[in-house]
Design a protein around this motif. Structure first.
Motif, PDB file in Angstrom:
ATOM      1  N   ARG A 132      14.166 109.318  60.688  1.00 57.28           N
ATOM      2  CA  ARG A 132      13.386 108.235  60.080  1.00 57.28           C
ATOM      3  C   ARG A 132      14.047 106.877  60.309  1.00 57.28           C
ATOM      4  O   ARG A 132      13.358 105.866  60.505  1.00 57.28           O
ATOM      5  N   ALA A 133      15.376 106.847  60.262  1.00 57.20           N
ATOM      6  CA  ALA A 133      16.078 105.578  60.488  1.00 57.20           C
ATOM      7  C   ALA A 133      15.821 105.061  61.897  1.00 57.20           C
ATOM      8  O   ALA A 133      15.573 103.866  62.096  1.00 57.20           O
ATOM      9  N   ARG A 134      15.872 105.958  62.870  1.00 52.59           N
ATOM     10  CA  ARG A 134      15.601 105.528  64.245  1.00 52.59           C
ATOM     11  C   ARG A 134      14.131 105.161  64.429  1.00 52.59           C
ATOM     12  O   ARG A 134      13.801 104.216  65.146  1.00 52.59           O
ATOM     13  N   GLN A 135      13.253 105.891  63.772  1.00 47.28           N
ATOM     14  CA  GLN A 135      11.833 105.573  63.858  1.00 47.28           C
ATOM     15  C   GLN A 135      11.551 104.197  63.273  1.00 47.28           C
ATOM     16  O   GLN A 135      10.698 103.453  63.772  1.00 47.28           O
ATOM     17  N   ALA A 136      12.278 103.852  62.206  1.00 43.19           N
ATOM     18  CA  ALA A 136      12.071 102.543  61.565  1.00 43.19           C
ATOM     19  C   ALA A 136      12.333 101.404  62.537  1.00 43.19           C
ATOM     20  O   ALA A 136      11.627 100.384  62.535  1.00 43.19           O
ATOM     21  N   ALA A 182      17.110 110.491  52.384  1.00 43.33           N
ATOM     22  CA  ALA A 182      17.600 109.299  51.693  1.00 43.33           C
ATOM     23  C   ALA A 182      16.810 108.077  52.160  1.00 43.33           C
ATOM     24  O   ALA A 182      16.146 108.106  53.194  1.00 43.33           O
ATOM     25  N   PRO A 183      16.885 106.966  51.406  1.00 42.35           N
ATOM     26  CA  PRO A 183      16.184 105.751  51.837  1.00 42.35           C
ATOM     27  C   PRO A 183      16.651 105.289  53.216  1.00 42.35           C
ATOM     28  O   PRO A 183      17.819 105.451  53.584  1.00 42.35           O
ATOM     29  N   VAL A 184      15.726 104.724  53.971  1.00 44.47           N
ATOM     30  CA  VAL A 184      16.050 104.182  55.289  1.00 44.47           C
ATOM     31  C   VAL A 184      16.664 102.792  55.098  1.00 44.47           C
ATOM     32  O   VAL A 184      16.013 101.900  54.553  1.00 44.47           O
ATOM     33  N   PRO A 185      17.914 102.581  55.504  1.00 49.71           N
ATOM     34  CA  PRO A 185      18.556 101.285  55.272  1.00 49.71           C
ATOM     35  C   PRO A 185      17.771 100.093  55.816  1.00 49.71           C
ATOM     36  O   PRO A 185      17.689  99.051  55.163  1.00 49.71           O
ATOM     37  N   GLU A 237      27.538  89.159  51.342  1.00 52.69           N
ATOM     38  CA  GLU A 237      27.128  89.437  52.710  1.00 52.69           C
ATOM     39  C   GLU A 237      26.597  90.862  52.789  1.00 52.69           C
ATOM     40  O   GLU A 237      27.233  91.804  52.303  1.00 52.69           O
ATOM     41  N   VAL A 238      25.448  91.003  53.412  1.00 54.60           N
ATOM     42  CA  VAL A 238      24.789  92.303  53.528  1.00 54.60           C
ATOM     43  C   VAL A 238      24.961  92.814  54.957  1.00 54.60           C
ATOM     44  O   VAL A 238      24.549  92.154  55.910  1.00 54.60           O
ATOM     45  N   LEU A 239      25.581  93.978  55.088  1.00 54.59           N
ATOM     46  CA  LEU A 239      25.756  94.635  56.376  1.00 54.59           C
ATOM     47  C   LEU A 239      24.855  95.858  56.418  1.00 54.59           C
ATOM     48  O   LEU A 239      24.353  96.318  55.381  1.00 54.59           O
ATOM     49  N   LEU A 240      24.668  96.427  57.606  1.00 55.73           N
ATOM     50  CA  LEU A 240      23.748  97.555  57.743  1.00 55.73           C
ATOM     51  C   LEU A 240      24.224  98.494  58.836  1.00 55.73           C
ATOM     52  O   LEU A 240      24.745  98.062  59.869  1.00 55.73           O
ATOM     53  N   ASP A 241      24.060  99.810  58.585  1.00 60.01           N
ATOM     54  CA  ASP A 241      24.246 100.780  59.655  1.00 60.01           C
ATOM     55  C   ASP A 241      23.168 101.857  59.538  1.00 60.01           C
ATOM     56  O   ASP A 241      22.259 101.748  58.727  1.00 60.01           O
ATOM     57  N   THR A 242      23.276 102.866  60.384  1.00 62.94           N
ATOM     58  CA  THR A 242      22.401 104.050  60.439  1.00 62.94           C
ATOM     59  C   THR A 242      21.213 103.817  61.376  1.00 62.94           C
ATOM     60  O   THR A 242      20.342 102.984  61.116  1.00 62.94           O
ATOM     61  N   GLY A 243      21.214 104.563  62.476  1.00 64.18           N
ATOM     62  CA  GLY A 243      20.076 104.594  63.378  1.00 64.18           C
ATOM     63  C   GLY A 243      20.073 103.565  64.479  1.00 64.18           C
ATOM     64  O   GLY A 243      19.144 103.528  65.284  1.00 64.18           O
ATOM     65  N   ILE A 244      21.107 102.720  64.558  1.00 64.49           N
ATOM     66  CA  ILE A 244      21.117 101.645  65.553  1.00 64.49           C
ATOM     67  C   ILE A 244      21.430 102.218  66.932  1.00 64.49           C
ATOM     68  O   ILE A 244      22.473 102.838  67.144  1.00 64.49           O
ATOM     69  N   MET A 245      20.517 101.998  67.870  1.00 57.83           N
ATOM     70  CA  MET A 245      20.672 102.523  69.229  1.00 57.83           C
ATOM     71  C   MET A 245      20.424 101.466  70.301  1.00 57.83           C
ATOM     72  O   MET A 245      20.428 101.786  71.486  1.00 57.83           O
ATOM     73  N   SER A 246      20.216 100.223  69.897  1.00 62.22           N
ATOM     74  CA  SER A 246      19.973  99.191  70.904  1.00 62.22           C
ATOM     75  C   SER A 246      20.292  97.821  70.327  1.00 62.22           C
ATOM     76  O   SER A 246      20.375  97.632  69.105  1.00 62.22           O
TER      77      SER A 246
END
Length: 417
Positions: A66-70, A307-310, A326-335
């Motif tokens: 789901r994270a990658r789909q987002a 779990a929720p999609v970040p 400061e808000v950072l983000l991970d999960t599903g990043i491929m590009s």
């Protein structure tokens, strides 16, 4: 149509033969144009248990899918006729400069994926001007990482153990080694159900069973490297004999509370970031404790499945606490496009875990360099095509999140319990 025989002068400009690349590693990495390309190379070169530990997640693996789909479900809104001959891809994050809006996330058991491990990541990060994060479960020591990246930014990721004194001893070592940021990970009261690892019998160190030997036959270089280099050691402990799940369950502390977070924050001299935020309410609560940043993360889908999609959570969290931290983000990043979309929606920075490990498994330190180069090129190109010249110009107006999974309205339960 009138035809004629081509002349030598006509053919000469067309006959441009590229000088052959004799180095096999360089040749395969040059052919990798995306992170998915590196993933395919990594899968061919890495034994199944080690590759699946990186590639897999918890239970049905819905969270990572789901994270990658987002990220696939976004539509960019470009501006035209802007001068984008030069772009600036860096700014300040957590009190220091970064050359790109992404850094290397903390990953466990890294030398098991490829023997160069965290040292390769630290070297590559230092050259690229991006932070490198060392996990509590990393397979290189705090001091060795500091030596590998002496001028760069090193971050230390902390799991609070049941043995608090041992945990804080690691924190003291990281501070003494010059690490500038502490990533306190809060989404691991217990280990997630990582079914690929269980089915593969994933253990530390890898077990030489009939299955692993058969799987290793077409991957001799991995085993040669593994067996002829130093045995696995950890940033946090000397040795372990058992499964990954058993190790994690002995370490993770299900009693950690917000009070413990306040206590940890008081012990650290640098920046403190809380990693594993998955609701707006928890974002607000930890920010009110005075932390310097938060990472929206569901642990790469490796803890609670569904779990929720970040990336979905990002706009609401930024609206709630973006002016305070400061808000950072991970999960599903491929590009790089995923990274640019995250910055546009309010993230200050992103962290890459699997993308970094795919590069490492594909080609060691050179593979990590290739990961960073691919993402950097994609970030700059996406910014140019959007018509922006710096990260500050990215806004939510550049990105539309298309709806695929929309929550149903909740029914109010009036029953008295």
């Amino acid at each position: 149509m009138k035809r004629r025989m081509p002349k030598a002068a006509d053919l000469a400009p067309l006959m441009q033969f590229k000088k052959p690349q004799l180095n096999a590693k360089t040749r395969r990495l040059e052919k990798a144009l995306t992170i998915e390309d590196l993933r395919r190379i990594a899968r061919r070169r890495t034994p199944k248990a080690a590759f699946d530990y990186t590639d897999g997640s918890a239970e049905a693996e819905l969270s990572i899918a789901r994270a990658r789909q987002a990220f696939s479900d976004i539509e960019f809104q470009p501006a035209i006729l802007r001068d984008v001959s030069t772009v600036r891809t860096g700014w300040e994050v957590l009190g220091g400069p970064v050359a790109q809006p992404f850094g290397i996330a903390p990953t466990g058991f890294t030398r098991m994926m490829q023997t160069e491990g965290e040292i390769a990541g630290a070297h590559a990060a230092g050259r690229a001007g991006i932070p490198f994060s060392l996990s509590t479960m990393g397979t290189s020591s705090i001091e060795d990482v500091a030596e590998a990246n002496p001028q760069g930014r090193n971050w230390f990721q902390l799991y609070m153990w049941k043995d608090r004194d041992r945990s804080m001893a690691l924190v003291e070592r990281a501070a003494a080694a010059g690490f500038d940021t502490l990533l306190v990970t809060v989404d691991v009261p217990v280990a997630g159900a990582r079914l690929r690892d269980k089915r593969n019998g994933m253990s530390i160190p890898p077990a030489l069973t009939l299955g692993t030997v058969v799987n290793a036959l077409p991957r001799p270089q991995w085993w040669i490297d593994f067996l002829t280099t130093e045995p696995l050691a950890f940033a946090s402990l000397d040795r372990w004999s058992g499964t990954v799940a058993e190790l994690l369950d002995t370490m993770f502390d299900p009693t950690v509370t917000f009070e413990d977070l306040s206590w940890i924050t008081a012990q650290w001299p640098g920046k403190v970031v809380v990693k594993g935020i998955q609701t707006v309410a928890d974002a607000r609560r930890v920010v009110d404790l005075g932390v310097d940043g938060i990472v929206l993360s569901n642990h790469g889908g490796r803890q609670l499945d569904r779990a929720p999609v970040p990336f979905h959570l990002l706009p609401d969290v930024v609206a709630e606490v973006g002016n305070d931290t400061e808000v950072l983000l991970d999960t599903g990043i491929m590009s790089g496009a995923d990274i640019v979309a995250s910055i546009a929606l309010g993230a200050r920075f992103t962290l890459i875990g699997r993308a970094y490990l795919y590069g490492l498994m594909a080609g060691g330190e050179a593979g990590v360099d290739r990961t960073i180069a691919i993402l950097s090129e994609q970030v700059a190109r996406t910014m140019r095509l959007l018509g922006v010249t710096c990260l500050e110009e990215l806004t939510p107006q550049h990105v539309t999140q298309l709806i695929r999974l929309a929550p149903r309205p909740r029914l109010v339960n009036h029953l008295v319990r």
